[in-house]
Design a protein around this motif. Structure first.
Motif, PDB file in Angstrom:
ATOM      1  N   PHE A 110      75.806  39.400 -15.101  1.00 57.03           N
ATOM      2  CA  PHE A 110      75.753  38.302 -14.141  1.00 57.03           C
ATOM      3  C   PHE A 110      75.583  36.991 -14.883  1.00 57.03           C
ATOM      4  O   PHE A 110      74.505  36.693 -15.406  1.00 57.03           O
ATOM      5  CB  PHE A 110      74.586  38.529 -13.167  1.00 57.03           C
ATOM      6  N   ALA A 111      76.648  36.206 -14.970  1.00 53.81           N
ATOM      7  CA  ALA A 111      76.641  34.947 -15.707  1.00 53.81           C
ATOM      8  C   ALA A 111      76.692  33.760 -14.752  1.00 53.81           C
ATOM      9  O   ALA A 111      76.949  33.903 -13.560  1.00 53.81           O
ATOM     10  CB  ALA A 111      77.829  34.903 -16.665  1.00 53.81           C
ATOM     11  N   SER A 112      76.485  32.591 -15.312  1.00 53.88           N
ATOM     12  CA  SER A 112      76.510  31.358 -14.534  1.00 53.88           C
ATOM     13  C   SER A 112      77.480  30.365 -15.143  1.00 53.88           C
ATOM     14  O   SER A 112      77.582  30.251 -16.364  1.00 53.88           O
ATOM     15  CB  SER A 112      75.114  30.725 -14.475  1.00 53.88           C
ATOM     16  N   ALA A 113      78.162  29.624 -14.270  1.00 55.25           N
ATOM     17  CA  ALA A 113      79.049  28.559 -14.730  1.00 55.25           C
ATOM     18  C   ALA A 113      78.297  27.255 -14.977  1.00 55.25           C
ATOM     19  O   ALA A 113      78.864  26.314 -15.536  1.00 55.25           O
ATOM     20  CB  ALA A 113      80.164  28.322 -13.721  1.00 55.25           C
ATOM     21  N   THR A 114      77.030  27.189 -14.554  1.00 55.93           N
ATOM     22  CA  THR A 114      76.268  25.948 -14.706  1.00 55.93           C
ATOM     23  C   THR A 114      74.991  26.174 -15.498  1.00 55.93           C
ATOM     24  O   THR A 114      74.390  27.254 -15.450  1.00 55.93           O
ATOM     25  CB  THR A 114      75.892  25.345 -13.337  1.00 55.93           C
ATOM     26  N   GLU A 115      74.567  25.132 -16.192  1.00 55.51           N
ATOM     27  CA  GLU A 115      73.368  25.228 -17.020  1.00 55.51           C
ATOM     28  C   GLU A 115      72.097  25.394 -16.190  1.00 55.51           C
ATOM     29  O   GLU A 115      71.228  26.199 -16.530  1.00 55.51           O
ATOM     30  CB  GLU A 115      73.249  23.983 -17.910  1.00 55.51           C
ATOM     31  N   THR A 116      71.982  24.640 -15.095  1.00 51.73           N
ATOM     32  CA  THR A 116      70.741  24.689 -14.318  1.00 51.73           C
ATOM     33  C   THR A 116      70.519  26.072 -13.731  1.00 51.73           C
ATOM     34  O   THR A 116      69.417  26.633 -13.805  1.00 51.73           O
ATOM     35  CB  THR A 116      70.758  23.635 -13.198  1.00 51.73           C
ATOM     36  N   PHE A 117      71.559  26.647 -13.155  1.00 47.23           N
ATOM     37  CA  PHE A 117      71.397  27.975 -12.568  1.00 47.23           C
ATOM     38  C   PHE A 117      71.160  29.024 -13.647  1.00 47.23           C
ATOM     39  O   PHE A 117      70.391  29.969 -13.443  1.00 47.23           O
ATOM     40  CB  PHE A 117      72.619  28.337 -11.727  1.00 47.23           C
ATOM     41  N   ALA A 118      71.798  28.887 -14.807  1.00 48.06           N
ATOM     42  CA  ALA A 118      71.552  29.826 -15.899  1.00 48.06           C
ATOM     43  C   ALA A 118      70.079  29.810 -16.294  1.00 48.06           C
ATOM     44  O   ALA A 118      69.462  30.865 -16.507  1.00 48.06           O
ATOM     45  CB  ALA A 118      72.433  29.482 -17.100  1.00 48.06           C
ATOM     46  N   ARG A 119      69.506  28.625 -16.360  1.00 44.49           N
ATOM     47  CA  ARG A 119      68.095  28.528 -16.749  1.00 44.49           C
ATOM     48  C   ARG A 119      67.185  29.094 -15.660  1.00 44.49           C
ATOM     49  O   ARG A 119      66.196  29.774 -15.956  1.00 44.49           O
ATOM     50  CB  ARG A 119      67.725  27.073 -17.045  1.00 44.49           C
ATOM     51  N   ARG A 120      67.502  28.824 -14.406  1.00 41.98           N
ATOM     52  CA  ARG A 120      66.655  29.295 -13.313  1.00 41.98           C
ATOM     53  C   ARG A 120      66.802  30.794 -13.068  1.00 41.98           C
ATOM     54  O   ARG A 120      65.838  31.465 -12.696  1.00 41.98           O
ATOM     55  CB  ARG A 120      66.979  28.519 -12.032  1.00 41.98           C
ATOM     56  N   ASN A 121      67.993  31.317 -13.270  1.00 33.04           N
ATOM     57  CA  ASN A 121      68.253  32.717 -12.979  1.00 33.04           C
ATOM     58  C   ASN A 121      67.978  33.611 -14.185  1.00 33.04           C
ATOM     59  O   ASN A 121      67.429  34.706 -14.050  1.00 33.04           O
ATOM     60  CB  ASN A 121      69.716  32.887 -12.537  1.00 33.04           C
ATOM     61  N   LEU A 122      68.363  33.144 -15.379  1.00 26.49           N
ATOM     62  CA  LEU A 122      68.267  33.963 -16.581  1.00 26.49           C
ATOM     63  C   LEU A 122      67.284  33.422 -17.613  1.00 26.49           C
ATOM     64  O   LEU A 122      67.063  34.062 -18.644  1.00 26.49           O
ATOM     65  CB  LEU A 122      69.658  34.074 -17.231  1.00 26.49           C
ATOM     66  N   ASP A 127      75.138  29.294 -23.065  1.00 24.58           N
ATOM     67  CA  ASP A 127      75.459  29.887 -24.370  1.00 24.58           C
ATOM     68  C   ASP A 127      74.525  31.043 -24.700  1.00 24.58           C
ATOM     69  O   ASP A 127      74.963  32.099 -25.190  1.00 24.58           O
ATOM     70  CB  ASP A 127      75.380  28.833 -25.476  1.00 24.58           C
ATOM     71  N   GLU A 128      73.253  30.870 -24.439  1.00 21.12           N
ATOM     72  CA  GLU A 128      72.276  31.925 -24.743  1.00 21.12           C
ATOM     73  C   GLU A 128      72.498  33.158 -23.875  1.00 21.12           C
ATOM     74  O   GLU A 128      72.360  34.299 -24.341  1.00 21.12           O
ATOM     75  CB  GLU A 128      70.859  31.388 -24.552  1.00 21.12           C
ATOM     76  N   SER A 129      72.851  32.935 -22.619  1.00 21.30           N
ATOM     77  CA  SER A 129      73.084  34.082 -21.740  1.00 21.30           C
ATOM     78  C   SER A 129      74.336  34.846 -22.153  1.00 21.30           C
ATOM     79  O   SER A 129      74.348  36.088 -22.155  1.00 21.30           O
ATOM     80  CB  SER A 129      73.193  33.631 -20.276  1.00 21.30           C
ATOM     81  N   LEU A 130      75.387  34.134 -22.536  1.00 17.81           N
ATOM     82  CA  LEU A 130      76.600  34.815 -22.993  1.00 17.81           C
ATOM     83  C   LEU A 130      76.332  35.588 -24.283  1.00 17.81           C
ATOM     84  O   LEU A 130      76.867  36.691 -24.481  1.00 17.81           O
ATOM     85  CB  LEU A 130      77.726  33.807 -23.187  1.00 17.81           C
ATOM     86  N   ALA A 131      75.493  35.026 -25.149  1.00 23.08           N
ATOM     87  CA  ALA A 131      75.124  35.740 -26.372  1.00 23.08           C
ATOM     88  C   ALA A 131      74.355  37.013 -26.046  1.00 23.08           C
ATOM     89  O   ALA A 131      74.485  38.028 -26.745  1.00 23.08           O
ATOM     90  CB  ALA A 131      74.299  34.826 -27.277  1.00 23.08           C
TER      91      ALA A 131
END
Length: 315
Positions: A110-122, A127-131
């Motif tokens: 489950f990835a995010s196209a936006t930085e804010t949601f990536a930080r809140r969700n993951l 970049d860190e989530s894809l890694a």
């Protein structure tokens, strides 16, 4: 089951695969903590209704999604039907270990196209989530698993506003380059409209991502999910995510209401003469049954319209 006529439209697929996400994406956002035996019956009812893909659970840490803390117990209880796929969401390599130990053959990240949601969700940057996902995807493919990638916030983000198409395409290309076998485009807060759906699909195709590898996942916050689905079908998409009875939303995006209801989707597809293999009447019965266990009515308009009729037929 529509009983009011079938009139196809040109340019639409003859068959659509519904990825039923109710047991995972639906139940994870419900306040009620259902017993594992109810969840198992839910999955089995969905399969009995004709679903060939039922997203079953998630191996996310129970602290974050307590509704799905019984993932192992659920999978151990299920009698798996031939020809049916039971994907599970895995957030990292530990989640993959748990899935492989139970013989899971379909996983999702489950990835995010936006930085804010990536930080809140993951709790990570994009970049860190894809890694984090890269070794999961690589190992999954090495084990010959199907690996779906969910890409959230493809059209709008409650913190960042409109999401540029190029930004979505960039993350999508990176996910597919990892080896993901399918990419589900998520309108997480339900703000998309048909023109935006078409524009994103056209740009993804131009970027080299085959339509056959794409799915769409619409929320109905602004009542646009069915219109957006039709736009996607007109562009050749043949896999649509939906949730029985319209269960779910997104626990990390409070403006997100429920997923597209599978029954509403089935009514539209049946009227267009598009095959799915799913029996609408049996699915309505299942959603009524689940609504009783959740203690609230289903938000699906089709369930509301047909529930009384089906109940009368069964008396």
């Amino acid at each position: 089951m529509t009983g009011y006529g079938v009139t196809p439209l040109p340019g639409l697929p003859a068959r659509v695969t519904i990825c039923e996400v109710g047991p995972r994406d639906g139940l994870q956002n419900e306040a009620a903590l259902l017993p594992v035996e109810v969840k198992a019956e839910f999955v089995e009812r969905l399969v009995d209704a004709g679903h060939s893909v039922v997203e079953t659970t998630s191996f996310v840490h129970p602290k974050w999604v307590p509704q799905l803390a019984d993932a192992e117990q659920l999978l151990q209880r299920l009698t798996l039907a031939d020809g049916v796929r039971y994907p599970v969401l895995v957030p990292n390599e530990r989640g993959l270990d748990r899935a492989l130990a139970l013989g899971v053959r379909d996983i999702a990240v489950f990835a995010s196209a936006t930085e804010t949601f990536a930080r809140r969700n993951l709790n990570r940057t994009v970049d860190e989530s894809l890694a984090m996902f890269a070794p999961v995807v690589e190992r999954g493919r090495r084990e010959d698993l199907r690996v779906r990638a969910y890409l959230s916030m493809c059209f709008g983000d409650p913190w960042e506003g409109e999401v540029p198409v190029a930004q979505v395409v960039g993350v999508a290309q990176r996910l597919m380059a990892m080896g993901c076998t399918e990419l589900s485009l998520g309108d997480t807060i339900g703000v998309a409209t048909p023109g935006r759906v078409t524009a994103l699909l056209d740009t993804l195709t131009a970027a080299g991502i085959a339509t056959a590898d794409l799915a769409v996942h619409f929320h109905d916050t602004y009542g646009q999910a069915l219109a957006n689905t039709l736009a996607a079908l007109q562009r050749g998409v043949t896999t649509v995510d939906a949730s029985a009875g319209g269960l779910g939303g997104c626990p990390y995006a409070k403006s997100a209401t429920g997923n597209l209801a599978t029954e509403d989707l089935l009514w539209q597809l049946a009227g267009l003469g598009i095959e799915t293999g799913v029996d609408l009447g049996r699915l309505v019965e299942t959603s009524v049954w689940m609504a009783e266990r959740l203690g609230r009515p289903s938000p699906s308009r089709t369930v509301t319209a047909l529930a009384g009729t089906i109940k009368g037929e069964n008396q």
